[in-house]
Design a protein around this motif. Structure first.
Motif, mmCIF file in Angstrom:
data_model
loop_
_atom_site.group_PDB
_atom_site.id
_atom_site.type_symbol
_atom_site.label_atom_id
_atom_site.label_comp_id
_atom_site.label_asym_id
_atom_site.label_seq_id
_atom_site.Cartn_x
_atom_site.Cartn_y
_atom_site.Cartn_z
ATOM 1 N N ARG A 64 -55.156 -5.212 16.378
ATOM 2 C CA ARG A 64 -54.467 -4.037 15.839
ATOM 3 C C ARG A 64 -52.959 -4.307 15.707
ATOM 4 N N GLY A 68 -42.001 4.111 20.318
ATOM 5 C CA GLY A 68 -43.176 4.350 21.158
ATOM 6 C C GLY A 68 -43.786 3.012 21.520
ATOM 7 N N GLU A 95 -38.691 4.178 23.629
ATOM 8 C CA GLU A 95 -39.732 4.862 24.406
ATOM 9 C C GLU A 95 -39.180 6.181 24.937
ATOM 10 N N ASP A 104 -36.147 9.962 22.455
ATOM 11 C CA ASP A 104 -37.183 10.563 21.626
ATOM 12 C C ASP A 104 -37.161 9.994 20.205
ATOM 13 N N SER A 106 -46.785 2.758 16.004
ATOM 14 C CA SER A 106 -48.225 2.478 16.086
ATOM 15 C C SER A 106 -48.855 3.097 17.317
HETATM 16 N N1 SAM Z 1 -46.939 1.347 20.047
HETATM 17 C C1 SAM Z 1 -47.773 0.852 21.117
HETATM 18 C C2 SAM Z 1 -49.070 0.337 20.579
HETATM 19 O O1 SAM Z 1 -49.359 0.569 19.411
HETATM 20 O O2 SAM Z 1 -49.821 -0.309 21.331
HETATM 21 C C3 SAM Z 1 -48.005 1.918 22.172
HETATM 22 C C4 SAM Z 1 -48.869 3.073 21.798
HETATM 23 S S1 SAM Z 1 -48.942 4.265 23.097
HETATM 24 C C5 SAM Z 1 -50.550 4.885 22.940
HETATM 25 C C6 SAM Z 1 -47.885 5.536 22.539
HETATM 26 C C7 SAM Z 1 -46.526 5.457 23.177
HETATM 27 O O3 SAM Z 1 -45.633 6.300 22.454
HETATM 28 C C8 SAM Z 1 -46.498 5.927 24.607
HETATM 29 O O4 SAM Z 1 -45.948 4.920 25.404
HETATM 30 C C9 SAM Z 1 -45.630 7.174 24.575
HETATM 31 O O5 SAM Z 1 -44.842 7.307 25.744
HETATM 32 C C10 SAM Z 1 -44.773 6.930 23.352
HETATM 33 N N2 SAM Z 1 -44.257 8.129 22.681
HETATM 34 C C11 SAM Z 1 -44.896 9.289 22.443
HETATM 35 N N3 SAM Z 1 -44.103 10.147 21.794
HETATM 36 C C12 SAM Z 1 -42.931 9.507 21.593
HETATM 37 C C13 SAM Z 1 -41.691 9.870 20.986
HETATM 38 N N4 SAM Z 1 -41.505 11.075 20.455
HETATM 39 N N5 SAM Z 1 -40.707 8.959 20.975
HETATM 40 C C14 SAM Z 1 -40.865 7.730 21.523
HETATM 41 N N6 SAM Z 1 -42.004 7.348 22.104
HETATM 42 C C15 SAM Z 1 -43.014 8.212 22.153
#
Ligand code: SAM
Length: 236
Positions: free
Chosen positions: A5, A23, A46, A74, A90
Protein backbone atom coordinates in the motif's frame (compact mmCIF):
# COMPACT_ATOMS: atom_id res chain seq x y z
CA UNK A 1 9.76 -4.11 4.29
CA UNK A 2 7.32 -1.41 3.26
CA UNK A 3 3.71 -2.49 2.69
CA UNK A 4 2.45 -2.75 -0.88
CA UNK A 5 0.00 0.00 0.00
CA UNK A 6 2.66 2.53 1.01
CA UNK A 7 4.90 1.37 -1.84
CA UNK A 8 2.08 2.34 -4.20
CA UNK A 9 1.88 5.77 -2.54
CA UNK A 10 5.67 6.23 -2.80
CA UNK A 11 5.67 5.22 -6.47
CA UNK A 12 3.67 8.34 -7.33
CA UNK A 13 6.16 10.68 -5.63
CA UNK A 14 8.47 12.20 -8.22
CA UNK A 15 12.22 12.02 -7.59
CA UNK A 16 13.52 15.19 -6.01
CA UNK A 17 10.17 16.19 -4.57
CA UNK A 18 9.83 18.11 -1.34
CA UNK A 19 7.27 16.02 0.47
CA UNK A 20 4.97 16.37 3.46
CA UNK A 21 3.37 13.17 4.76
CA UNK A 22 0.31 14.18 6.77
CA UNK A 23 -0.82 11.69 9.42
CA UNK A 24 2.49 9.91 9.14
CA UNK A 25 2.04 7.66 12.19
CA UNK A 26 5.12 5.38 12.24
CA UNK A 27 6.85 7.51 9.52
CA UNK A 28 7.33 4.45 7.29
CA UNK A 29 6.59 6.46 4.14
CA UNK A 30 9.10 9.28 4.88
CA UNK A 31 11.74 6.71 5.84
CA UNK A 32 11.19 4.89 2.55
CA UNK A 33 11.34 8.12 0.53
CA UNK A 34 14.70 9.00 2.07
CA UNK A 35 16.06 5.45 1.95
CA UNK A 36 15.19 5.07 -1.73
CA UNK A 37 16.80 8.41 -2.52
CA UNK A 38 13.56 9.81 -3.92
CA UNK A 39 13.47 12.74 -1.53
CA UNK A 40 16.25 14.65 0.13
CA UNK A 41 14.01 15.75 3.00
CA UNK A 42 10.49 15.00 4.18
CA UNK A 43 8.18 16.63 6.69
CA UNK A 44 6.14 14.13 8.70
CA UNK A 45 3.04 15.65 10.30
CA UNK A 46 1.08 14.03 13.10
CA UNK A 47 -1.76 15.31 15.24
CA UNK A 48 -1.26 12.73 17.99
CA UNK A 49 1.71 12.50 20.33
CA UNK A 50 1.73 8.69 20.56
CA UNK A 51 2.27 8.11 16.86
CA UNK A 52 4.73 11.02 16.72
CA UNK A 53 6.88 9.38 19.40
CA UNK A 54 6.74 6.11 17.45
CA UNK A 55 7.80 8.02 14.35
CA UNK A 56 10.67 9.61 16.28
CA UNK A 57 11.88 6.21 17.43
CA UNK A 58 11.80 4.81 13.90
CA UNK A 59 13.44 7.87 12.38
CA UNK A 60 16.22 7.84 15.00
CA UNK A 61 16.77 4.12 14.48
CA UNK A 62 17.20 4.52 10.75
CA UNK A 63 19.49 7.49 11.27
CA UNK A 64 17.41 9.91 9.20
CA UNK A 65 16.70 12.50 11.86
CA UNK A 66 18.38 15.17 9.72
CA UNK A 67 16.33 14.37 6.63
CA UNK A 68 12.94 13.75 8.26
CA UNK A 69 11.42 16.56 10.24
CA UNK A 70 8.67 15.47 12.61
CA UNK A 71 6.05 18.06 13.36
CA UNK A 72 3.16 17.85 15.79
CA UNK A 73 0.00 19.51 14.48
CA UNK A 74 -3.36 19.22 12.83
CA UNK A 75 -3.39 18.39 9.14
CA UNK A 76 -1.73 20.85 6.77
CA UNK A 77 -1.06 23.39 9.56
CA UNK A 78 2.38 21.79 9.99
CA UNK A 79 3.58 23.06 6.61
CA UNK A 80 4.60 26.61 5.89
CA UNK A 81 3.83 28.29 2.62
CA UNK A 82 6.24 27.18 -0.12
CA UNK A 83 7.91 24.46 1.90
CA UNK A 84 6.74 21.44 -0.06
CA UNK A 85 5.60 20.58 -3.58
CA UNK A 86 4.05 17.20 -2.79
CA UNK A 87 1.57 16.22 -0.09
CA UNK A 88 0.79 12.58 0.75
CA UNK A 89 -2.18 11.64 2.91
CA UNK A 90 -2.74 7.92 3.35
CA UNK A 91 -4.45 5.36 5.52
CA UNK A 92 -7.48 7.44 6.50
CA UNK A 93 -11.05 7.63 5.30
CA UNK A 94 -11.90 9.88 2.37
CA UNK A 95 -13.96 12.10 4.67
CA UNK A 96 -11.04 12.80 7.00
CA UNK A 97 -8.70 13.35 4.03
CA UNK A 98 -11.02 15.91 2.43
CA UNK A 99 -11.61 17.68 5.75
CA UNK A 100 -7.82 17.98 6.20
CA UNK A 101 -7.52 19.40 2.65
CA UNK A 102 -10.41 21.84 3.22
CA UNK A 103 -9.09 23.05 6.55
CA UNK A 104 -5.62 23.75 5.15
CA UNK A 105 -6.40 24.69 1.59
CA UNK A 106 -4.36 27.91 1.74
CA UNK A 107 -1.27 25.85 2.63
CA UNK A 108 -1.45 24.13 -0.74
CA UNK A 109 -0.42 27.18 -2.79
CA UNK A 110 3.05 25.80 -3.60
CA UNK A 111 1.89 22.20 -3.81
CA UNK A 112 1.96 20.66 -7.27
CA UNK A 113 1.01 17.09 -6.48
CA UNK A 114 -1.33 15.32 -4.09
CA UNK A 115 -1.00 11.59 -3.44
CA UNK A 116 -4.05 10.32 -1.60
CA UNK A 117 -4.85 6.85 -0.32
CA UNK A 118 -8.34 6.85 1.19
CA UNK A 119 -9.28 3.62 2.98
CA UNK A 120 -12.99 4.26 2.46
CA UNK A 121 -15.11 6.96 0.78
CA UNK A 122 -12.78 7.12 -2.22
CA UNK A 123 -15.63 8.81 -4.07
CA UNK A 124 -15.42 11.81 -1.77
CA UNK A 125 -11.69 12.18 -2.36
CA UNK A 126 -12.13 12.14 -6.17
CA UNK A 127 -14.97 14.66 -5.91
CA UNK A 128 -12.83 16.95 -3.76
CA UNK A 129 -10.03 16.89 -6.33
CA UNK A 130 -12.50 17.66 -9.12
CA UNK A 131 -14.19 20.49 -7.21
CA UNK A 132 -10.86 22.15 -6.37
CA UNK A 133 -9.15 22.09 -9.77
CA UNK A 134 -6.91 19.08 -9.23
CA UNK A 135 -6.52 16.75 -12.18
CA UNK A 136 -6.52 13.08 -11.34
CA UNK A 137 -3.58 11.65 -13.30
CA UNK A 138 -3.19 8.17 -11.90
CA UNK A 139 -5.03 5.54 -9.90
CA UNK A 140 -3.81 2.26 -8.47
CA UNK A 141 -5.81 -0.54 -6.88
CA UNK A 142 -4.19 -3.31 -4.87
CA UNK A 143 -5.02 -6.01 -2.35
CA UNK A 144 -2.97 -6.62 0.73
CA UNK A 145 -3.86 -9.04 3.51
CA UNK A 146 -7.33 -9.35 2.05
CA UNK A 147 -8.00 -5.59 2.05
CA UNK A 148 -8.44 -3.68 -1.20
CA UNK A 149 -6.84 -0.22 -1.35
CA UNK A 150 -6.92 2.61 -3.86
CA UNK A 151 -4.21 5.23 -4.37
CA UNK A 152 -4.64 8.44 -6.38
CA UNK A 153 -2.23 10.94 -7.80
CA UNK A 154 -3.42 14.42 -8.78
CA UNK A 155 -1.74 17.53 -10.15
CA UNK A 156 -2.90 21.06 -10.79
CA UNK A 157 -4.50 21.03 -14.21
CA UNK A 158 -7.75 20.31 -15.94
CA UNK A 159 -9.87 18.57 -13.32
CA UNK A 160 -12.42 17.61 -15.98
CA UNK A 161 -9.90 15.85 -18.25
CA UNK A 162 -10.28 12.34 -16.81
CA UNK A 163 -14.07 12.57 -16.87
CA UNK A 164 -14.73 13.21 -20.56
CA UNK A 165 -16.58 9.95 -21.16
CA UNK A 166 -20.36 10.11 -20.89
CA UNK A 167 -20.63 6.41 -20.11
CA UNK A 168 -21.53 7.20 -16.50
CA UNK A 169 -22.81 10.32 -14.75
CA UNK A 170 -20.08 12.29 -12.97
CA UNK A 171 -21.13 11.16 -9.48
CA UNK A 172 -20.76 7.55 -10.59
CA UNK A 173 -17.37 8.25 -12.16
CA UNK A 174 -16.24 9.59 -8.77
CA UNK A 175 -17.03 6.23 -7.30
CA UNK A 176 -15.76 4.09 -10.17
CA UNK A 177 -12.51 5.93 -10.80
CA UNK A 178 -11.87 6.69 -14.49
CA UNK A 179 -8.43 5.05 -14.69
CA UNK A 180 -9.42 1.99 -12.68
CA UNK A 181 -12.49 1.65 -14.88
CA UNK A 182 -10.53 1.63 -18.11
CA UNK A 183 -8.05 -0.85 -16.67
CA UNK A 184 -10.67 -3.20 -15.12
CA UNK A 185 -8.09 -5.25 -13.26
CA UNK A 186 -9.03 -8.50 -11.49
CA UNK A 187 -8.78 -6.73 -8.10
CA UNK A 188 -11.10 -3.99 -9.33
CA UNK A 189 -13.61 -6.64 -10.38
CA UNK A 190 -13.26 -8.21 -6.96
CA UNK A 191 -13.89 -4.85 -5.33
CA UNK A 192 -17.19 -4.51 -7.17
CA UNK A 193 -18.17 -8.11 -6.46
CA UNK A 194 -17.58 -7.41 -2.77
CA UNK A 195 -19.58 -4.20 -3.06
CA UNK A 196 -22.42 -6.18 -4.60
CA UNK A 197 -22.29 -8.71 -1.76
CA UNK A 198 -22.26 -5.98 0.90
CA UNK A 199 -25.18 -4.14 -0.65
CA UNK A 200 -27.11 -7.39 -1.01
CA UNK A 201 -26.51 -8.24 2.64
CA UNK A 202 -27.64 -4.83 3.91
CA UNK A 203 -30.67 -5.06 1.68
CA UNK A 204 -31.73 -8.45 3.01
CA UNK A 205 -31.35 -7.18 6.59
CA UNK A 206 -33.58 -4.23 5.73
CA UNK A 207 -36.13 -6.52 4.15
CA UNK A 208 -36.32 -8.53 7.32
CA UNK A 209 -36.87 -5.37 9.37
CA UNK A 210 -40.06 -4.62 7.41
CA UNK A 211 -40.64 -1.05 8.56
CA UNK A 212 -42.01 1.77 6.46
CA UNK A 213 -39.32 4.24 7.58
CA UNK A 214 -36.67 2.19 5.92
CA UNK A 215 -38.62 1.82 2.70
CA UNK A 216 -36.78 4.76 1.07
CA UNK A 217 -33.42 3.34 2.09
CA UNK A 218 -34.43 -0.05 0.74
CA UNK A 219 -35.38 1.45 -2.62
CA UNK A 220 -32.10 3.36 -2.78
CA UNK A 221 -30.17 0.20 -2.11
CA UNK A 222 -32.16 -1.75 -4.70
CA UNK A 223 -31.22 0.91 -7.26
CA UNK A 224 -27.62 0.71 -6.13
CA UNK A 225 -27.62 -3.06 -6.42
CA UNK A 226 -28.93 -2.77 -9.98
CA UNK A 227 -26.26 -0.21 -10.77
CA UNK A 228 -23.51 -2.46 -9.39
CA UNK A 229 -24.90 -5.29 -11.50
CA UNK A 230 -24.65 -3.03 -14.55
CA UNK A 231 -21.07 -2.16 -13.59
CA UNK A 232 -20.22 -5.85 -13.21
CA UNK A 233 -21.84 -6.70 -16.54
CA UNK A 234 -19.44 -4.30 -18.24
CA UNK A 235 -16.55 -6.28 -16.77
CA UNK A 236 -17.54 -9.69 -18.16
N1 SAM B 1 -0.21 7.53 6.82
C1 SAM B 1 0.11 6.31 7.53
C2 SAM B 1 -0.16 5.12 6.67
O1 SAM B 1 -0.78 5.28 5.62
O2 SAM B 1 0.24 4.01 7.04
C3 SAM B 1 -0.65 6.23 8.84
C4 SAM B 1 -2.12 6.01 8.77
S1 SAM B 1 -2.86 6.04 10.37
C5 SAM B 1 -4.15 4.90 10.21
C6 SAM B 1 -3.61 7.61 10.44
C7 SAM B 1 -2.78 8.60 11.20
O3 SAM B 1 -3.28 9.91 10.94
C8 SAM B 1 -2.81 8.41 12.69
O4 SAM B 1 -1.51 8.29 13.16
C9 SAM B 1 -3.51 9.66 13.21
O5 SAM B 1 -2.98 10.08 14.45
C10 SAM B 1 -3.21 10.66 12.11
N2 SAM B 1 -4.18 11.76 11.97
C11 SAM B 1 -5.52 11.70 12.06
N3 SAM B 1 -6.06 12.91 11.86
C12 SAM B 1 -5.04 13.76 11.62
C13 SAM B 1 -4.94 15.15 11.36
N4 SAM B 1 -6.03 15.92 11.31
N5 SAM B 1 -3.72 15.68 11.18
C14 SAM B 1 -2.60 14.92 11.24
N6 SAM B 1 -2.64 13.61 11.49
C15 SAM B 1 -3.82 13.03 11.69
Amino acid sequence: ELSQRLTAVARYVKPGSKVADIGSDHAFLPIHLIQSGKSASVIAGEVNRGPLEMARKNVDQTGFSKQIELRLGDGLSVIEDGEVDTVCISGMGGTLITSILDAGIERLSSVQQLVLQPNVAEKQARKWLYDHGWELVGETILKEEGIIYEVFSAVRGNAKAPYQSQQWPLEQWFELGPFLWSEKSPIYKEKWEREWGNTKRVLSDLKRAKSTEIETKRMELEDRLKWIEEVLTCMQ
